[in-house]
Design a protein around this motif. Sequence first.
Motif, PDB file in Angstrom:
ATOM      1  N   TRP A  61     117.194 170.948 106.269  1.00  0.00           N
ATOM      2  CA  TRP A  61     116.335 172.267 107.389  1.00  0.00           C
ATOM      3  C   TRP A  61     115.282 172.861 106.199  1.00  0.00           C
ATOM      4  O   TRP A  61     115.256 173.807 105.728  1.00  0.00           O
ATOM      5  CB  TRP A  61     117.514 172.693 108.027  1.00  0.00           C
ATOM      6  CG  TRP A  61     118.018 172.015 108.818  1.00  0.00           C
ATOM      7  CD1 TRP A  61     118.490 170.454 109.447  1.00  0.00           C
ATOM      8  CD2 TRP A  61     119.535 172.075 109.862  1.00  0.00           C
ATOM      9  NE1 TRP A  61     119.203 169.930 110.102  1.00  0.00           N
ATOM     10  CE2 TRP A  61     119.925 170.955 110.270  1.00  0.00           C
ATOM     11  CE3 TRP A  61     119.582 173.408 109.996  1.00  0.00           C
ATOM     12  CZ2 TRP A  61     121.230 171.313 110.998  1.00  0.00           C
ATOM     13  CZ3 TRP A  61     121.330 173.982 110.968  1.00  0.00           C
ATOM     14  CH2 TRP A  61     121.642 172.410 111.480  1.00  0.00           C
ATOM     15  N   VAL A 117     113.638 176.616 107.544  1.00  0.00           N
ATOM     16  CA  VAL A 117     114.439 177.814 107.889  1.00  0.00           C
ATOM     17  C   VAL A 117     113.196 178.806 108.021  1.00  0.00           C
ATOM     18  O   VAL A 117     113.104 179.692 108.902  1.00  0.00           O
ATOM     19  CB  VAL A 117     115.405 178.124 107.302  1.00  0.00           C
ATOM     20  CG1 VAL A 117     116.345 177.124 107.371  1.00  0.00           C
ATOM     21  CG2 VAL A 117     114.933 178.780 105.873  1.00  0.00           C
ATOM     22  N   THR A 177     126.217 182.341 108.002  1.00  0.00           N
ATOM     23  CA  THR A 177     124.968 183.360 108.117  1.00  0.00           C
ATOM     24  C   THR A 177     125.349 184.691 108.260  1.00  0.00           C
ATOM     25  O   THR A 177     126.295 184.663 108.701  1.00  0.00           O
ATOM     26  CB  THR A 177     124.060 182.816 109.963  1.00  0.00           C
ATOM     27  OG1 THR A 177     125.395 182.535 110.275  1.00  0.00           O
ATOM     28  CG2 THR A 177     123.395 180.934 108.996  1.00  0.00           C
ATOM     29  N   VAL A 191     115.793 183.254 107.782  1.00  0.00           N
ATOM     30  CA  VAL A 191     115.481 182.486 109.201  1.00  0.00           C
ATOM     31  C   VAL A 191     114.054 183.083 109.857  1.00  0.00           C
ATOM     32  O   VAL A 191     114.293 183.537 110.746  1.00  0.00           O
ATOM     33  CB  VAL A 191     116.532 181.715 110.082  1.00  0.00           C
ATOM     34  CG1 VAL A 191     116.508 180.948 110.269  1.00  0.00           C
ATOM     35  CG2 VAL A 191     117.636 181.754 108.905  1.00  0.00           C
ATOM     36  N   PHE A 215     112.909 178.682 113.880  1.00  0.00           N
ATOM     37  CA  PHE A 215     113.949 177.894 113.181  1.00  0.00           C
ATOM     38  C   PHE A 215     115.505 178.283 113.460  1.00  0.00           C
ATOM     39  O   PHE A 215     116.768 177.896 113.701  1.00  0.00           O
ATOM     40  CB  PHE A 215     114.231 177.577 112.020  1.00  0.00           C
ATOM     41  CG  PHE A 215     112.560 177.093 112.016  1.00  0.00           C
ATOM     42  CD1 PHE A 215     112.311 175.808 111.702  1.00  0.00           C
ATOM     43  CD2 PHE A 215     112.346 177.974 111.185  1.00  0.00           C
ATOM     44  CE1 PHE A 215     111.211 175.568 111.739  1.00  0.00           C
ATOM     45  CE2 PHE A 215     110.282 177.102 110.953  1.00  0.00           C
ATOM     46  CZ  PHE A 215     110.648 175.983 111.019  1.00  0.00           C
TER      47      PHE A 215
END
Length: 257
Positions: A209, A211, A225, A246, A250
């Motif tokens: 992903w 971010v 997170t 992040v 995202f």
Amino acid sequence: MTSKLATQSPWRALIADDEPHLAQYLRSQLALLWPELEIVHIARNGVEAADRIAALAPDLAFLDIQMPGLNGLEVAQGIEGATRVVFVTAYDEYAVEAFDQAALDYVLKPVKNERLARTLERIKTACAPVQSYARLADALARLMAPPQQPRLRYIRAARGDLTSQVAVEDIIFFHADDKYTVITTAAGEHLIRTTITDLASQLDPDQFWQVHRSTLINLAFVEGTRRDEASRLFVRMKGQAKELPVSRAFVHLFKAM
């Protein structure tokens, strides 16, 4: 979210365009249509725009899409504050449809007063939150996506004087650093010259992903997170002391976590 107008504080804006005469023309039109708007900076490229947005936190950023260093879409992906983006684009009607569907603000080149006035009026009267950043991320991905390429399994990367074949599944995350992209594995760091955008197009999106405009993470190594006191989101990677920020474009990816 309270309307900006309700606070009676002046709006501040940044303009980014690598063609100085177009940037100055936009500035002059904004001065006519919105005299109270303060232009805090005119950036000549995407890297400068990203830096000044982070430092000045303007309310608005008028971003040309085609700029050296970082394009306007990449700059928008990296914004972490509340800056609202207005894309200034020469894209044709088919690409512009993607902006419309994602409820993004944009004006076409050459900039026309009537279209710019409608955009400004919508911004000044809006009481809802700025863009839906989930839709923003989707729209940017559609516009930036290059032709599909085979998925990478190994990457040739340098570590000191040694060039190695690094298995993609062993990579914890990629991070763009000046002229290079740094590959972080449990064994250490390697350097490559491939951009984050190019890597994202060649890696499995179910495994990696993006971010941040400068960061791609391997979901297999995500530990958790955290949000700070300003509600900014950070991701923790297994075996890594440093958390990765992040970008707001995202954040929606982590709602299920």
